[in-house]
Design a protein around this motif. Structure first.
Motif, mmCIF file in Angstrom:
data_model
loop_
_atom_site.group_PDB
_atom_site.id
_atom_site.type_symbol
_atom_site.label_atom_id
_atom_site.label_comp_id
_atom_site.label_asym_id
_atom_site.label_seq_id
_atom_site.Cartn_x
_atom_site.Cartn_y
_atom_site.Cartn_z
ATOM 1 N N ASN A 37 0.820 -1.193 0.000
ATOM 2 C CA ASN A 37 0.000 0.000 0.000
ATOM 3 C C ASN A 37 0.862 1.254 0.000
ATOM 4 O O ASN A 37 1.924 1.299 0.612
ATOM 5 C CB ASN A 37 -0.889 -0.017 1.257
ATOM 6 C CG ASN A 37 -1.700 1.238 1.428
ATOM 7 O OD1 ASN A 37 -2.505 1.589 0.579
ATOM 8 N ND2 ASN A 37 -1.480 1.936 2.533
ATOM 9 N N THR A 38 0.405 2.272 -0.702
ATOM 10 C CA THR A 38 1.048 3.586 -0.676
ATOM 11 C C THR A 38 0.333 4.454 0.337
ATOM 12 O O THR A 38 -0.872 4.711 0.215
ATOM 13 C CB THR A 38 0.982 4.256 -2.064
ATOM 14 O OG1 THR A 38 1.659 3.418 -3.001
ATOM 15 C CG2 THR A 38 1.641 5.618 -2.033
ATOM 16 N N ASN A 39 1.058 4.895 1.356
ATOM 17 C CA ASN A 39 0.456 5.698 2.424
ATOM 18 C C ASN A 39 0.316 7.144 1.966
ATOM 19 O O ASN A 39 1.271 7.916 1.981
ATOM 20 C CB ASN A 39 1.317 5.607 3.688
ATOM 21 C CG ASN A 39 0.619 6.205 4.898
ATOM 22 O OD1 ASN A 39 -0.372 6.938 4.769
ATOM 23 N ND2 ASN A 39 1.107 5.896 6.080
ATOM 24 N N GLU A 40 -0.888 7.526 1.563
ATOM 25 C CA GLU A 40 -1.133 8.869 1.058
ATOM 26 C C GLU A 40 -1.094 9.915 2.165
ATOM 27 O O GLU A 40 -1.023 11.112 1.883
ATOM 28 C CB GLU A 40 -2.487 8.914 0.354
ATOM 29 C CG GLU A 40 -2.550 8.019 -0.875
ATOM 30 C CD GLU A 40 -3.920 8.026 -1.525
ATOM 31 O OE1 GLU A 40 -4.792 8.778 -1.060
ATOM 32 O OE2 GLU A 40 -4.106 7.288 -2.503
ATOM 33 N N CYS A 41 -1.130 9.486 3.423
ATOM 34 C CA CYS A 41 -1.088 10.437 4.541
ATOM 35 C C CYS A 41 0.318 10.995 4.754
ATOM 36 O O CYS A 41 0.496 11.977 5.474
ATOM 37 C CB CYS A 41 -1.577 9.763 5.823
ATOM 38 S SG CYS A 41 -3.324 9.307 5.788
ATOM 39 N N LEU A 42 1.330 10.374 4.143
ATOM 40 C CA LEU A 42 2.699 10.822 4.338
ATOM 41 C C LEU A 42 3.010 12.096 3.553
ATOM 42 O O LEU A 42 3.955 12.810 3.869
ATOM 43 C CB LEU A 42 3.683 9.719 3.933
ATOM 44 C CG LEU A 42 3.606 8.414 4.749
ATOM 45 C CD1 LEU A 42 4.604 7.397 4.223
ATOM 46 C CD2 LEU A 42 3.854 8.696 6.228
ATOM 47 N N GLU A 43 2.226 12.389 2.537
ATOM 48 C CA GLU A 43 2.450 13.581 1.725
ATOM 49 C C GLU A 43 1.382 14.624 2.027
ATOM 50 O O GLU A 43 0.197 14.427 1.744
ATOM 51 C CB GLU A 43 2.417 13.224 0.237
ATOM 52 C CG GLU A 43 2.750 14.406 -0.667
ATOM 53 C CD GLU A 43 2.830 14.019 -2.128
ATOM 54 O OE1 GLU A 43 2.863 14.913 -2.972
ATOM 55 O OE2 GLU A 43 2.860 12.807 -2.407
ATOM 56 N N ASN A 44 1.814 15.728 2.639
ATOM 57 C CA ASN A 44 0.921 16.842 2.965
ATOM 58 C C ASN A 44 -0.267 16.374 3.806
ATOM 59 O O ASN A 44 -1.365 16.929 3.721
ATOM 60 C CB ASN A 44 0.417 17.530 1.689
ATOM 61 C CG ASN A 44 -0.204 18.885 1.975
ATOM 62 O OD1 ASN A 44 0.175 19.581 2.911
ATOM 63 N ND2 ASN A 44 -1.204 19.250 1.187
ATOM 64 N N ASN A 45 -0.027 15.353 4.618
ATOM 65 C CA ASN A 45 -1.061 14.800 5.502
ATOM 66 C C ASN A 45 -2.331 14.419 4.732
ATOM 67 O O ASN A 45 -3.429 14.422 5.283
ATOM 68 C CB ASN A 45 -1.413 15.788 6.620
ATOM 69 C CG ASN A 45 -2.144 15.116 7.772
ATOM 70 O OD1 ASN A 45 -1.710 14.084 8.273
ATOM 71 N ND2 ASN A 45 -3.259 15.697 8.182
ATOM 72 N N ASN A 68 0.359 15.870 17.692
ATOM 73 C CA ASN A 68 0.557 14.721 16.812
ATOM 74 C C ASN A 68 -0.758 13.967 16.583
ATOM 75 O O ASN A 68 -0.838 12.747 16.704
ATOM 76 C CB ASN A 68 1.607 13.771 17.403
ATOM 77 C CG ASN A 68 2.097 12.761 16.370
ATOM 78 O OD1 ASN A 68 2.063 13.016 15.168
ATOM 79 N ND2 ASN A 68 2.536 11.596 16.838
ATOM 80 N N ILE A 69 -1.792 14.718 16.264
ATOM 81 C CA ILE A 69 -3.118 14.156 15.991
ATOM 82 C C ILE A 69 -3.504 14.518 14.563
ATOM 83 O O ILE A 69 -3.328 15.662 14.145
ATOM 84 C CB ILE A 69 -4.172 14.699 16.980
ATOM 85 C CG1 ILE A 69 -3.781 14.350 18.425
ATOM 86 C CG2 ILE A 69 -5.554 14.131 16.663
ATOM 87 C CD1 ILE A 69 -4.690 14.971 19.467
ATOM 88 N N THR A 70 -4.017 13.549 13.828
ATOM 89 C CA THR A 70 -4.376 13.795 12.432
ATOM 90 C C THR A 70 -5.713 13.147 12.105
ATOM 91 O O THR A 70 -6.099 12.143 12.708
ATOM 92 C CB THR A 70 -3.297 13.244 11.483
ATOM 93 O OG1 THR A 70 -3.738 13.401 10.128
ATOM 94 C CG2 THR A 70 -3.047 11.767 11.746
ATOM 95 N N ALA A 71 -6.403 13.730 11.125
ATOM 96 C CA ALA A 71 -7.664 13.170 10.638
ATOM 97 C C ALA A 71 -7.439 12.287 9.424
ATOM 98 O O ALA A 71 -8.391 11.733 8.873
ATOM 99 C CB ALA A 71 -8.650 14.288 10.300
ATOM 100 N N CYS A 72 -6.186 12.155 8.971
ATOM 101 C CA CYS A 72 -5.886 11.350 7.789
ATOM 102 C C CYS A 72 -5.787 9.877 8.184
ATOM 103 O O CYS A 72 -4.976 9.510 9.047
ATOM 104 C CB CYS A 72 -4.580 11.804 7.136
ATOM 105 S SG CYS A 72 -4.289 11.047 5.512
ATOM 106 N N LEU A 73 -6.618 9.062 7.584
ATOM 107 C CA LEU A 73 -6.642 7.636 7.862
ATOM 108 C C LEU A 73 -6.259 6.882 6.600
ATOM 109 O O LEU A 73 -6.955 6.954 5.588
ATOM 110 C CB LEU A 73 -8.037 7.215 8.337
ATOM 111 C CG LEU A 73 -8.232 5.737 8.658
ATOM 112 C CD1 LEU A 73 -7.338 5.323 9.825
ATOM 113 C CD2 LEU A 73 -9.693 5.455 8.990
ATOM 114 N N ASP A 74 -5.144 6.173 6.660
ATOM 115 C CA ASP A 74 -4.670 5.427 5.493
ATOM 116 C C ASP A 74 -5.455 4.124 5.364
ATOM 117 O O ASP A 74 -5.568 3.358 6.320
ATOM 118 C CB ASP A 74 -3.174 5.132 5.655
ATOM 119 C CG ASP A 74 -2.613 4.363 4.471
ATOM 120 O OD1 ASP A 74 -3.018 4.680 3.342
ATOM 121 O OD2 ASP A 74 -1.776 3.483 4.687
#
Length: 620
Positions: free
Chosen positions: A411-419, A429-435
């Motif tokens: 899988n390519t983790n799309e959250c790693l680029e610009n969240n 360190n809290i994010t709404a991006c769910l891979d």
């Protein structure tokens, strides 16, 4: 004697009995030019590695020569490898003259990212399969990694026409919905065979079982999947039941048959040996599944292939029994499941296997080996660990995939680029991006039992009773001189409100209120006010101390410096207290005296409230 006529009979019976073979179709979207823009159907090839759960965007190229792709493109000095920064190349090839797989191999060798085969006649789409090993050199088959698809003749002609007119044809191959994903568990079946002497396909099956065993057991032990192995059998036509061919290839009086492994009835093992071993494999699964350890089937299947191969003449019941016992599986229950393989009776297990071959719902009939079915949809592509795991992972509902589906090779983790374009709080360190396997989701998270609410893209705010424990609920908080003030309160709201002594929005800032300047405190004549952070201090002139509740100064020896209003209030309070005390005193004395008098009088004369016991009655 070759398999020949009997093989044809089995195929004919199969076609008559199971007549709903479905082609697994997928979508491709032409994005330019406008003249052919739209969504079209294509049939996924049964080789290569489709990008299950993902997409692939590219530019279509139709070669100037070698239109059918039957020769290596290196002979023509042509390369289709895309240059840096440009879209990958989808090579369009015409159908005919050579195997589909060979076309794909030549396209891959020339640098193409995918191959589209245009049909050469108007007909329903078919599944492009690999060639039979006895009629073609199959060394390249397992090396094909690019996805392939068959498109209709009309679409192929439209693409060729657009390219010849100087248009750039861009296309997106979409596999995101190629596998249904209704819930948090994936159900998948593997239609396989214990036969290890059928050439390259048998070698591929055995290698897959060994390589995929670890992943399969992780998924099964974690409850993420429900796996079921299946085995194809045929029946012998009544006219041939007494023939040598049926007797050597069938059990239970011709009801369950398998092809001769060597396709030669004069040597080696017979088809009926394969049927018996397949039945044993199926029963091992049933026994271990009843004990809640279905994953142990993978141990049996892989150990059997290593310890009991045909080429070493160990493809026997005795060898299989040793494997079963070494794994701690109940051998008696396995034999009870297998039943009588010699009698003229139906076998419940094999009968159920034959019934399962028939397509149901969106799944077509199972007619070839091996066949993988994921969430009732037949898998298309190479039987290889990474490719199959992608298909299984695509069967999970978004955000429910196990960790094995989110590794870098899957899988390519799309959250790693610009969240991923989602909201985040870097400080906490809290994010709404769910891979997820099929892409990222912007959803406000739940952290340590605290639910964040919002749109997930521009804002998320902690809510609930424990929200202040996570980043102070997103509210203002500051500490000075050992004192800490917060705009967050542990209630069920998500509002940030500055505490008393402060003013502001409660989120970014709360400023101290100067109570002295705003005349909120220390208003008595003898008071002196000093503002502090978040509060204030009041002092009095020498000899007096400040009473905060009454906002006044009181003398050290009881001499009070009071205003006339306060003196009047104090006098009235003292008067009321005196009168109340006197009334209580008088009432208690009166009640006490009454009680004493009654007690004394009761000793000398009866009272009205007491019964008269002095009267007597004398009867003569």
């Amino acid at each position: 004697m070759k398999f020949g006529v009997l093989s044809f009979s089995f195929v004919l019976i199969l076609e008559l009995t199971f007549g709903t073979f479905l082609v697994e179709k997928n979508n491709l979207k032409v994005t330019s030019p406008d003249s052919i823009k739209g969504v079209y159907e294509c049939a996924i090839g049964n080789f290569g590695i489709p990008k299950y759960g993902g997409t692939l965007v590219g530019t279509v190229v139709y070669p100037m020569s070698n239109h059918k792709g039957c020769k290596s493109f290196s002979e023509f000095g042509v390369s289709f490898k895309s240059s840096p920064g440009s879209l990958p190349t989808f090579l369009l090839i015409d159908r005919g003259d050579c195997y589909f797989a060979l076309k794909a191999w030549n396209a891959q060798q020339a640098g193409a990212a995918a191959i589209l085969v245009s049909d050469n006649k108007l007909e329903p789409l078919i599944t492009m399969d690999t060639p039979e090993e006895d009629t073609a050199n199959a060394d390249y088959l397992e090396k094909i990694n690019i996805p392939s698809a068959l498109i209709s003749k009309s679409l192929g002609d439209s693409i060729k026409s657009a390219i010849s007119d100087g248009n750039m044809v861009n296309m997106k191959l979409d596999w995101t919905e190629s596998v249904p994903h209704p819930d948090e568990r994936v159900e998948y079946e593997l239609w396989t065979d214990s036969n290890d002497e059928c050439g390259k396909k048998c070698d591929t099956q055995i290698e897959f079982l060994r390589n995929f065993k670890g992943a399969a057991q992780i998924l099964e032990k974690g409850g993420y999947t429900q796996f079921t192995p299946h085995f194809i059998t045929w029946y012998c036509p009544k006219a041939f039941m007494l023939s040598r061919q049926c007797k050597s290839q069938c059990i239970n009086h011709g009801r369950y048959c398998a092809p001769d492994p060597e396709q030669d009835f004069t040597r080696g093992y017979d088809g009926k040996d394969v049927v018996v071993q397949n039945l044993r494999h199926a029963c091992v699964y049933r026994v271990v599944n009843e004990t809640g350890k279905a994953w142990k089937w993978w141990d049996y299947a892989t150990d059997f292939s290593v310890r009991c191969p045909m080429k070493y003449n160990k493809y026997t019941s005795e060898c299989a029994d040793e494997v079963i016992k070494s794994l701690g599986i109940d051998l008696e229950k396995v034999y009870l499941c297998m039943g009588d393989t010699e009698g003229d009776v139906e076998n419940p297990v094999l009968k159920a296997e034959q019934e399962s071959q028939v397509g149901k719902g969106s799944r077509g009939d199972v007619t070839i080996l091996p066949t993988l079915v994921v969430n009732n949809r037949q898998y298309r592509g190479k039987l290889e660990k990474g490719a199959v795991l992608k298909a299984i992972c695509a069967g999970f509902q978004e955000s429910t995939e196990p960790a094995i589906c989110l590794t870098e090779d899957q899988n390519t983790n799309e959250c790693l680029e610009n969240n991923g374009g989602c909201w985040q709080d870097r400080a906490a360190n809290i994010t709404a991006c769910l891979d997820t396997f099929r892409g990222r989701l912007c959803e406000c998270p739940t952290v340590q039992g605290v639910k964040f609410v919002g749109d997930g893209y521009t804002h998320c705010k902690a809510s609930g009773a424990l929200r202040c424990g996570i980043n102070n609920g997103g509210c203002w908080r500051e500490t000075r001189g050992g004192y800490t003030y917060s705009a967050c309160t542990d209630d069920h709201s998500s509002v940030c409100k500055c505490p008393p002594g402060f003013k502001g929005d409660g989120v970014k800032s709360c400023e101290d209120v100067d109570e002295c300047k705003e005349k909120r405190a220390c208003q008595c004549p003898e008071c002196r006010c000093k503002n502090t952070w978040g509060s204030y201090e009041c002092t009095c002139r020498k000899g007096l101390f400040y009473l905060r509740e009454l906002d006044t100064c009181i003398g050290a020896f009881g001499a009070v410096k009071l205003g006339w209003s306060f003196v009047l209030i104090l006098l009235l309070a003292l008067t009321a207290a005196t009168l109340s005390g006197y009334a209580i005193y008088k009432y208690r004395i009166r009640h006490y005296m009454d009680s004493e008098i009654r007690s004394i009088m009761a000793q000398y004369m009866p009272l009205d409230s007491q019964p008269n016991n002095t009267e007597t009655h004398m009867d003569f």
